[in-house]
Design an enzyme around this catalytic site. Structure first.
Site, short mmCIF file in Angstrom:
data_model
loop_
_atom_site.label_atom_id
_atom_site.label_comp_id
_atom_site.label_asym_id
_atom_site.label_seq_id
_atom_site.Cartn_x
_atom_site.Cartn_y
_atom_site.Cartn_z
N LYS A 51 0.82 -1.19 0.00
CA LYS A 51 0.00 0.00 0.00
C LYS A 51 0.87 1.26 0.00
CE LYS A 51 -3.20 -2.58 2.87
NZ LYS A 51 -3.58 -2.85 4.27
N ASP A 111 15.12 -0.39 -0.47
CA ASP A 111 15.99 -0.55 0.69
C ASP A 111 17.08 -1.57 0.30
OD1 ASP A 111 16.91 -0.62 3.32
OD2 ASP A 111 15.24 -1.78 4.09
N ARG A 173 0.45 6.53 7.48
CA ARG A 173 0.54 6.67 6.03
C ARG A 173 0.07 8.04 5.56
NH1 ARG A 173 1.64 1.60 3.87
NH2 ARG A 173 0.66 -0.19 4.87
P1 5GP Z 1 13.60 -4.02 0.14
O1 5GP Z 1 13.16 -5.31 -0.47
O2 5GP Z 1 14.14 -3.03 -0.84
O3 5GP Z 1 14.53 -4.24 1.31
O4 5GP Z 1 12.35 -3.46 0.88
C1 5GP Z 1 11.44 -2.64 0.38
C2 5GP Z 1 10.26 -2.56 1.31
O5 5GP Z 1 10.66 -2.54 2.71
C3 5GP Z 1 9.53 -1.27 1.10
O6 5GP Z 1 8.59 -1.38 0.03
C4 5GP Z 1 8.90 -1.02 2.44
O7 5GP Z 1 7.69 -1.74 2.53
C5 5GP Z 1 9.87 -1.62 3.43
N1 5GP Z 1 10.77 -0.59 4.01
C6 5GP Z 1 12.09 -0.48 3.86
N2 5GP Z 1 12.58 0.57 4.54
C7 5GP Z 1 11.52 1.15 5.15
C8 5GP Z 1 11.37 2.30 6.00
O8 5GP Z 1 12.31 3.03 6.35
N3 5GP Z 1 10.11 2.59 6.42
C9 5GP Z 1 9.03 1.83 6.08
N4 5GP Z 1 7.84 2.21 6.55
N5 5GP Z 1 9.13 0.74 5.28
C10 5GP Z 1 10.37 0.41 4.81
#
Ligand code: 5GP
Length: 205
Positions: A51, A111, A173
């Site tokens: 979302k 991330d 959000r």
């Molecule tokens: P990745 O697979 O790139 O590690 O993760 C991406 C997902 O991790 C994002 O779409 C999000 O849902 C979550 N995420 C990563 N860092 C953050 C953050 O600092 N805050 C929040 N709310 N979600 C994060």
């Protein structure tokens, strides 16, 4: 009407990116993306990952004055293999066939890059005409897998953020600014901690 998003910074968090800066940056991204998509074959398709990307996608789409279509996916990290495995479960797939379409993936934050890598592989196998990615936030210092991201709103440091679509356990959000959480363990022990400062309401957790 109360502007819920502009109250003073809460104790466990602080404003990292104010909403005016977000608005300005989205205008710039929109201009660049509009130029790049102007040779699209038919209506470019914006794909949002539910979302977190919804608020960004709503504002970004309105800064791209082209005939666009929307679709959404919903995913979760596979519990059995663990969050670092890069294995993602698709909870809601696209409604549309993307073969031959010009696709813009709209992400809230990249991330480790694991989620986006999985999604690009899955969508790439469906033979779109082109596929590009825009993310509002990029925590590139935490990248585990290199992944192509054509458009980045803001590079941010390795901090946990909420607001502007990003949540903590479903909350925050609809905060207009992006907040850096200084004390994640404190928020984890009391997820509604920031509610009174941000919304001026009873905690209503
Ligand atoms: P990745 O697979 O790139 O590690 O993760 C991406 C997902 O991790 C994002 O779409 C999000 O849902 C979550 N995420 C990563 N860092 C953050 C953050 O600092 N805050 C929040 N709310 N979600 C994060």
């Amino acid at each position: 009407m109360t502007d819920m998003a502009s109250s003073a910074p809460p104790p466990a968090g602080e404003v990292l990116i104010p909403k005016a800066a977000i608005r300005a940056r989205i205008g710039e991204l929109g201009e660049k993306i509009t130029a790049d998509l102007s040779d699209a074959d038919g209506a470019p398709l914006l794909i949002g990952v539910l979302k977190g990307s919804t608020i960004f996608m709503a504002d970004l789409a309105r800064s791209i004055p082209l005939h666009l279509e929307f679709d959404f996916m919903s995913i979760s990290t596979y519990a059995q293999t663990g969050p670092q495995s890069g294995v993602v479960r698709i909870l809601k797939d696209l409604d549309l066939d993307i073969a031959g379409r010009d696709v813009l993936m709209v992400e809230d934050i990249v991330d480790t890059g694991l989620t986006l890598t999985y999604l690009l592989r899955s969508l790439g196998s469906r033979r779109p005409r082109s596929i590009r990615t825009v993310t509002l936030l990029d925590k590139s210092a935490r990248r585990i897998v290199p992944v192509p991201v054509e458009y980045v709103g803001f590079e941010i440091p390795d901090v946990f953020v909420v607001g502007y679509g990003l949540d903590f356990q479903g909350r925050y959000r609809n905060v207009g600014d992006i907040l850096a959480i200084n004390d994640v363990p404190r928020l984890a022990s009391d997820p509604a901690l920031l509610v009174p400062d941000l919304f001026g309401l009873s905690r209503n957790p």
